[in-house]
Design a protein around this motif. Structure first.
Motif, PDB file in Angstrom:
ATOM      1  N   TYR A 182       5.427  -2.257  -5.833  1.00 40.31           N
ATOM      2  CA  TYR A 182       4.671  -2.760  -6.981  1.00 40.31           C
ATOM      3  C   TYR A 182       5.245  -4.084  -7.471  1.00 40.31           C
ATOM      4  O   TYR A 182       6.479  -4.228  -7.596  1.00 40.31           O
ATOM      5  CB  TYR A 182       4.746  -1.758  -8.136  1.00 40.31           C
ATOM      6  CG  TYR A 182       3.896  -0.523  -7.962  1.00 40.31           C
ATOM      7  CD1 TYR A 182       2.672  -0.410  -8.614  1.00 40.31           C
ATOM      8  CD2 TYR A 182       4.310   0.523  -7.148  1.00 40.31           C
ATOM      9  CE1 TYR A 182       1.885   0.725  -8.475  1.00 40.31           C
ATOM     10  CE2 TYR A 182       3.521   1.662  -6.998  1.00 40.31           C
ATOM     11  CZ  TYR A 182       2.314   1.754  -7.661  1.00 40.31           C
ATOM     12  OH  TYR A 182       1.543   2.873  -7.513  1.00 40.31           O
ATOM     13  N   ARG A 199       4.734   9.626  -2.311  1.00 38.84           N
ATOM     14  CA  ARG A 199       3.412   9.740  -2.911  1.00 38.84           C
ATOM     15  C   ARG A 199       2.379   9.270  -1.897  1.00 38.84           C
ATOM     16  O   ARG A 199       2.633   8.327  -1.151  1.00 38.84           O
ATOM     17  CB  ARG A 199       3.292   8.870  -4.163  1.00 38.84           C
ATOM     18  CG  ARG A 199       4.224   9.289  -5.298  1.00 38.84           C
ATOM     19  CD  ARG A 199       3.586   8.987  -6.639  1.00 38.84           C
ATOM     20  NE  ARG A 199       2.351   9.747  -6.750  1.00 38.84           N
ATOM     21  CZ  ARG A 199       1.276   9.345  -7.398  1.00 38.84           C
ATOM     22  NH1 ARG A 199       1.252   8.170  -8.006  1.00 38.84           N
ATOM     23  NH2 ARG A 199       0.194  10.102  -7.432  1.00 38.84           N
ATOM     24  N   HIS A 203      -2.478   5.428  -3.469  1.00 41.92           N
ATOM     25  CA  HIS A 203      -3.245   5.679  -4.693  1.00 41.92           C
ATOM     26  C   HIS A 203      -3.438   4.394  -5.465  1.00 41.92           C
ATOM     27  O   HIS A 203      -2.715   3.404  -5.240  1.00 41.92           O
ATOM     28  CB  HIS A 203      -2.514   6.703  -5.560  1.00 41.92           C
ATOM     29  CG  HIS A 203      -1.149   6.232  -6.000  1.00 41.92           C
ATOM     30  ND1 HIS A 203      -0.033   6.334  -5.182  1.00 41.92           N
ATOM     31  CD2 HIS A 203      -0.718   5.641  -7.144  1.00 41.92           C
ATOM     32  CE1 HIS A 203       1.014   5.826  -5.810  1.00 41.92           C
ATOM     33  NE2 HIS A 203       0.626   5.388  -7.005  1.00 41.92           N
ATOM     34  N   HIS A 247      -4.009   3.143  -9.608  1.00 44.38           N
ATOM     35  CA  HIS A 247      -3.940   3.589 -11.012  1.00 44.38           C
ATOM     36  C   HIS A 247      -5.000   2.910 -11.879  1.00 44.38           C
ATOM     37  O   HIS A 247      -5.322   1.738 -11.659  1.00 44.38           O
ATOM     38  CB  HIS A 247      -2.587   3.195 -11.622  1.00 44.38           C
ATOM     39  CG  HIS A 247      -1.405   3.853 -11.012  1.00 44.38           C
ATOM     40  ND1 HIS A 247      -0.859   5.001 -11.506  1.00 44.38           N
ATOM     41  CD2 HIS A 247      -0.647   3.504  -9.944  1.00 44.38           C
ATOM     42  CE1 HIS A 247       0.208   5.335 -10.786  1.00 44.38           C
ATOM     43  NE2 HIS A 247       0.362   4.443  -9.820  1.00 44.38           N
TER      44      HIS A 247
HETATM   45 FE    FE Z   1       1.846   4.531  -8.446  1.00 47.71          FE
END
Ligand code: FE
Ligand code: MBD
Length: 279
Positions: A161, A216, A219, A221
């Motif tokens: 990120y 994870r 995905h 958000h």
């Molecule tokens: Fe995330």
């Protein structure tokens, strides 16, 4: 030590020593958590070294900025969400897109666009697939909501990120899109990869001792906000990911796994098979 001895010790340490003004909620929570901790130390016969190791562990999580990651991995964040769902059911509020956890990697202040935004900086077109998404924000009666805000953030093709990964430009893969006069939004971005906890960090260190992975599924958000409505915090998952139903943060939910259509020259010609825009 029995329960009453623990209770009176906690009363002595926290309540009877109070002189100045007391915040009753903070006092109530402190008394309860300390009582539960003392009881656990007693029941499990925790040794001094183990207690200090636990405190040191929490300090390490703090220093590594992983308290939020730990909360996700222990299911604490999901637990809070389940309670919010229950509260809404009790209040007679049901339906719509399900909520799921925010996670620890949101950054406020993303650039704002109207109707459409491109999220990626174009540097990953070799590695990743281009992803288009569109939709309509609706109220509980199904009416489109113009000027709603759709804030989107996701990882890059390496599962990293922006902001936390300093190799990406500021706000890469983070945008706010205001819906148009028919409540619609569109975005173009690059397909994210799943996230993995930092392998040498304190969260993964605990997960290892619990025999768990820290992964994870891929995905995206969302925060959805509209005048007069409560905010929706949610995510979508990319179908087909090996971790789709094996998320270390327990965020996958029915209703949050949209169909993904692969568009090639052939399928584009057979466009009848694609969903109609905004259908
Ligand atoms: Fe995330
Ligand atoms: C993430 O990207 C995330 O969404 C969560 C919940 C935890 C860790 C990383």
């Amino acid at each position: 030590m029995d329960k009453h001895e623990i209770d009176s010790l906690v009363q002595h340490f926290i309540v009877k020593t109070a002189r100045g003004e007391v915040n009753p909620r903070v006092q109530q929570v402190t008394v309860r958590l300390l009582t539960d901790l003392f009881t656990a130390i007693e029941d499990l016969d925790l040794q001094p070294g183990e207690v200090w190791k636990g405190l040191e562990y929490l300090a390490d999580c703090g220093m590594a900025h992983e308290m939020g990651l730990l909360a996700a991995g222990l299911g604490l964040e999901r637990f809070i969400d389940i309670r919010s769902d229950e509260a809404e059911v009790r209040a007679g509020l049901q339906g719509g897109t399900p909520r799921t956890i925010e996670g620890p990697l949101y950054v406020s202040g993303a650039p704002v666009y109207h109707g459409f935004a491109r999220l990626d900086d174009g540097t990953e077109e070799e590695e990743g697939e281009v992803l288009f998404m569109q939709g309509t924000v609706r109220d509980e009666a199904g009416n489109p909501l113009p000027r709603a805000s759709v804030e989107v953030w996701h990882a890059n093709t390496l599962g990293n990120y922006s902001f936390f990964d300093k190799s990406q430009p500021a706000f890469n893969l983070r945008r706010t899109i205001m819906t148009d006069d028919r409540g619609r939004y569109q975005l173009r971005t690059i397909m994210p990869s799943g996230y993995g906890c930092p392998p040498d960090g304190p969260t993964q260190q605990l997960l290892n001792l619990l025999g768990r992975h820290g992964r994870r599924p891929a995905h995206i958000h969302f925060f959805i906000r509209a005048q007069g409505c409560r905010m929706l915090t949610t995510q979508i998952n990319i179908d087909g990911d090996e971790y789709l139903w094996d998320d270390f943060a327990f965020a996958s939910r029915d209703g949050l796994v949209p169909e993904v259509h692969k568009i090639t020259a052939d399928t584009a010609l057979a466009a009848k098979k694609l969903p109609r825009p905004y259908s």
